[in-house]
Design a protein around this motif. Structure first.
Motif, PDB file in Angstrom:
ATOM      1  N   GLY A  43       0.815  -1.213   0.000  1.00  0.00           N
ATOM      2  CA  GLY A  43       0.000   0.000   0.000  1.00  0.00           C
ATOM      3  C   GLY A  43       0.844   1.256   0.000  1.00  0.00           C
ATOM      4  O   GLY A  43       0.535   2.228  -0.701  1.00  0.00           O
ATOM      5  N   HIS A  44       1.926   1.257   0.772  1.00  0.00           N
ATOM      6  CA  HIS A  44       2.794   2.433   0.853  1.00  0.00           C
ATOM      7  C   HIS A  44       3.498   2.679  -0.479  1.00  0.00           C
ATOM      8  O   HIS A  44       3.620   3.829  -0.935  1.00  0.00           O
ATOM      9  N   VAL A  45       3.965   1.601  -1.109  1.00  0.00           N
ATOM     10  CA  VAL A  45       4.629   1.736  -2.410  1.00  0.00           C
ATOM     11  C   VAL A  45       3.688   2.373  -3.425  1.00  0.00           C
ATOM     12  O   VAL A  45       4.045   3.330  -4.122  1.00  0.00           O
ATOM     13  N   MET A  46       2.468   1.851  -3.523  1.00  0.00           N
ATOM     14  CA  MET A  46       1.532   2.370  -4.509  1.00  0.00           C
ATOM     15  C   MET A  46       1.094   3.794  -4.170  1.00  0.00           C
ATOM     16  O   MET A  46       0.833   4.606  -5.073  1.00  0.00           O
ATOM     17  N   SER A  47       1.027   4.132  -2.887  1.00  0.00           N
ATOM     18  CA  SER A  47       0.696   5.501  -2.503  1.00  0.00           C
ATOM     19  C   SER A  47       1.755   6.471  -3.019  1.00  0.00           C
ATOM     20  O   SER A  47       1.437   7.535  -3.568  1.00  0.00           O
ATOM     21  N   LEU A  48       3.031   6.107  -2.864  1.00  0.00           N
ATOM     22  CA  LEU A  48       4.111   6.973  -3.343  1.00  0.00           C
ATOM     23  C   LEU A  48       4.129   7.044  -4.866  1.00  0.00           C
ATOM     24  O   LEU A  48       4.375   8.110  -5.452  1.00  0.00           O
ATOM     25  N   VAL A  49       3.864   5.906  -5.521  1.00  0.00           N
ATOM     26  CA  VAL A  49       3.792   5.902  -6.985  1.00  0.00           C
ATOM     27  C   VAL A  49       2.720   6.879  -7.454  1.00  0.00           C
ATOM     28  O   VAL A  49       2.932   7.684  -8.368  1.00  0.00           O
ATOM     29  N   GLN A  50       1.556   6.813  -6.846  1.00  0.00           N
ATOM     30  CA  GLN A  50       0.455   7.685  -7.243  1.00  0.00           C
ATOM     31  C   GLN A  50       0.729   9.144  -6.916  1.00  0.00           C
ATOM     32  O   GLN A  50       0.307  10.036  -7.658  1.00  0.00           O
ATOM     33  N   GLN A  51       1.454   9.405  -5.829  1.00  0.00           N
ATOM     34  CA  GLN A  51       1.831  10.783  -5.518  1.00  0.00           C
ATOM     35  C   GLN A  51       2.724  11.377  -6.607  1.00  0.00           C
ATOM     36  O   GLN A  51       2.694  12.583  -6.849  1.00  0.00           O
ATOM     37  N   MET A  52       3.514  10.522  -7.256  1.00  0.00           N
ATOM     38  CA  MET A  52       4.405  10.994  -8.314  1.00  0.00           C
ATOM     39  C   MET A  52       3.729  11.037  -9.675  1.00  0.00           C
ATOM     40  O   MET A  52       4.307  11.509 -10.648  1.00  0.00           O
ATOM     41  N   ARG A  53       2.504  10.506  -9.750  1.00  0.00           N
ATOM     42  CA  ARG A  53       1.793  10.410 -11.032  1.00  0.00           C
ATOM     43  C   ARG A  53       0.446  11.124 -11.003  1.00  0.00           C
ATOM     44  O   ARG A  53      -0.517  10.687 -11.628  1.00  0.00           O
ATOM     45  N   GLY A  54       0.361  12.208 -10.257  1.00  0.00           N
ATOM     46  CA  GLY A  54      -0.867  12.996 -10.236  1.00  0.00           C
ATOM     47  C   GLY A  54      -2.061  12.262  -9.679  1.00  0.00           C
ATOM     48  O   GLY A  54      -3.197  12.505 -10.116  1.00  0.00           O
ATOM     49  N   GLY A  55      -1.828  11.352  -8.728  1.00  0.00           N
ATOM     50  CA  GLY A  55      -2.922  10.615  -8.115  1.00  0.00           C
ATOM     51  C   GLY A  55      -3.310   9.351  -8.856  1.00  0.00           C
ATOM     52  O   GLY A  55      -4.193   8.620  -8.409  1.00  0.00           O
ATOM     53  N   LYS A  56      -2.649   9.060  -9.981  1.00  0.00           N
ATOM     54  CA  LYS A  56      -2.951   7.875 -10.779  1.00  0.00           C
ATOM     55  C   LYS A  56      -1.791   6.883 -10.681  1.00  0.00           C
ATOM     56  O   LYS A  56      -0.712   7.204 -10.193  1.00  0.00           O
TER      57      LYS A  56
END
Length: 368
Positions: free
Chosen positions: A298-311
């Motif tokens: 969950g933390h990994v995907m949260s950071l990924v989405q933070q770097m991709r405009g929420g996507k």
């Protein structure tokens, strides 16, 4: 007729030697098989929907119709590329090229790394392209969508044949690989390097052997890639390191260590790319997280989405390679600071003025 393929069980298991754990459906598939349990616990009794614990690699030979791909992307450093293979046995779970297998009505999951296609006429087509009247040489990136030095190259030698064609024509070429097999071709690369016609980037994701075996199971081990950088450098081949992909909370902690090891081995350029998750790769990647680092998924995907405009992914030019936001900025600053401290001088530009068009045998010669 498209093959009907079984899907993996809901709780997929990691497969030794493979990056993906299931046949993730391609976005163009018209028909899928799903298993439904009738309550009698018989759905998986005979393993009908479970991936083979040792799925074999199958290679299909094909005759390509064209070989040079051209692009106008502003955020990659080449306009022409040649890919001798489709699919890649390295099995890198994060590979941005996985979704391309959907065009073949195959899975970007397990099929991408087990159903491979070898373009047996690649070198022949390449010579014809270079011999066309009016052809203007621009550096060709060899083996970009899938690694030209993946394991099947050892026997197929299609990448070497293409390299021979480029060497004969004195055509500039750049290569990116995760394989030590590139050292086999030093007899071609070293003379080309002396003419200013070649450069190489070794892609290194992590220096952790265990993590590498999970992320990129059939690629060369990290220390072997560092040794390959040294071998290329000692042979006079301009070589650099590409830290790719940088994955938040999985590989980002290795950034500086990779740059230090590569620089000490002789790398003279450095770059990086953040994790990209286009199309079906999102599902392949999420499955890997749940199997290997469930406590951090969950933390990994949260950071990924933070770097991709929420996507999960943002494909816009200018941001797709680097991302945006605080975490992406932190990665950029860390990379810039380490690169400056180590003093990477960059690779020399490739020459274009030495090109000489191949002379093809004319079939009309047989008439006289």
């Amino acid at each position: 007729m498209p093959l009907e393929r079984k899907t993996a069980r809901p709780q997929a298991n990691a497969i030794k030697g493979r990056g993906a754990a299931s046949w993730v459906p391609g976005r163009y598939e018209k028909r899928q098989v799903e298993g439904e349990d009738d309550g009698w616990d018989t759905l998986y009794a005979e393993d009908d929907f479970t991936p083979d614990p040792r799925p074999e690699t199958r290679v299909t030979e094909e005759r390509a119709r064209s070989i040079i791909s051209r692009n106008q992307s502003p955020d990659i450093g080449f306009s022409q590329s040649v890919n001798p293979y489709r699919g890649c046995e390295h099995g890198c779970v994060y590979c941005f090229a996985r979704p391309s297998h959907a065009y073949l009505d195959l899975s970007p999951g397990l099929d991408f790394e087990t159903r491979l296609f070898a373009k047996t006429n690649a070198a022949e087509l390449l010579r014809k392209e270079l011999a066309k009247p009016g052809y203007v040489p621009h550096p060709i990136a060899l083996g970009i969508n899938t690694d030209g030095y993946q394991p099947i190259e050892r026997e197929r030698r299609i990448t070497r044949e293409c390299l021979e064609a480029l060497a004969e024509a004195r055509h500039p070429v750049s290569l990116i690989t995760k394989s030590a097999l590139i050292a086999r071709d030093l007899d071609l690369l070293a003379p080309m390097a002396r003419q200013g016609l070649v450069s190489v980037m070794l892609s290194v994701t992590t220096l952790d052997n265990k993590l590498s075996s999970q992320l990129e199971p059939r690629a060369a081990a990290p220390h072997t890639r560092i040794k390959t950088i040294a071998a290329l450098h000692e042979a006079g081949v301009p070589v650099g390191v590409l830290v790719a992909p940088i994955i938040p909370m999985v590989t980002d902690r290795h950034l500086e260590h990779i740059l230090e090891a590569a620089h000490a081995a002789g790398a003279r350029a450095a770059g990086y790319v953040l994790l990209r998750l286009p199309h079906e790769l999102k599902q392949v990647w999420r499955e890997w997280l749940e199997l290997h680092v469930p406590e951090r998924a969950g933390h990994v995907m949260s950071l990924v989405q933070q770097m991709r405009g929420g996507k999960d992914y943002d494909s816009r030019f200018g941001t797709r390679m680097r991302g945006e936001g605080p975490f992406a900025d932190l990665i950029a600053m860390r990379f810039a600071k380490a690169r400056k401290r180590l003093g990477f001088p960059d690779l020399p530009p490739l020459r274009r003025d030495a090109f000489r068009a191949p002379k093809l045998d004319s079939p009309q010669g047989d008439l006289f």
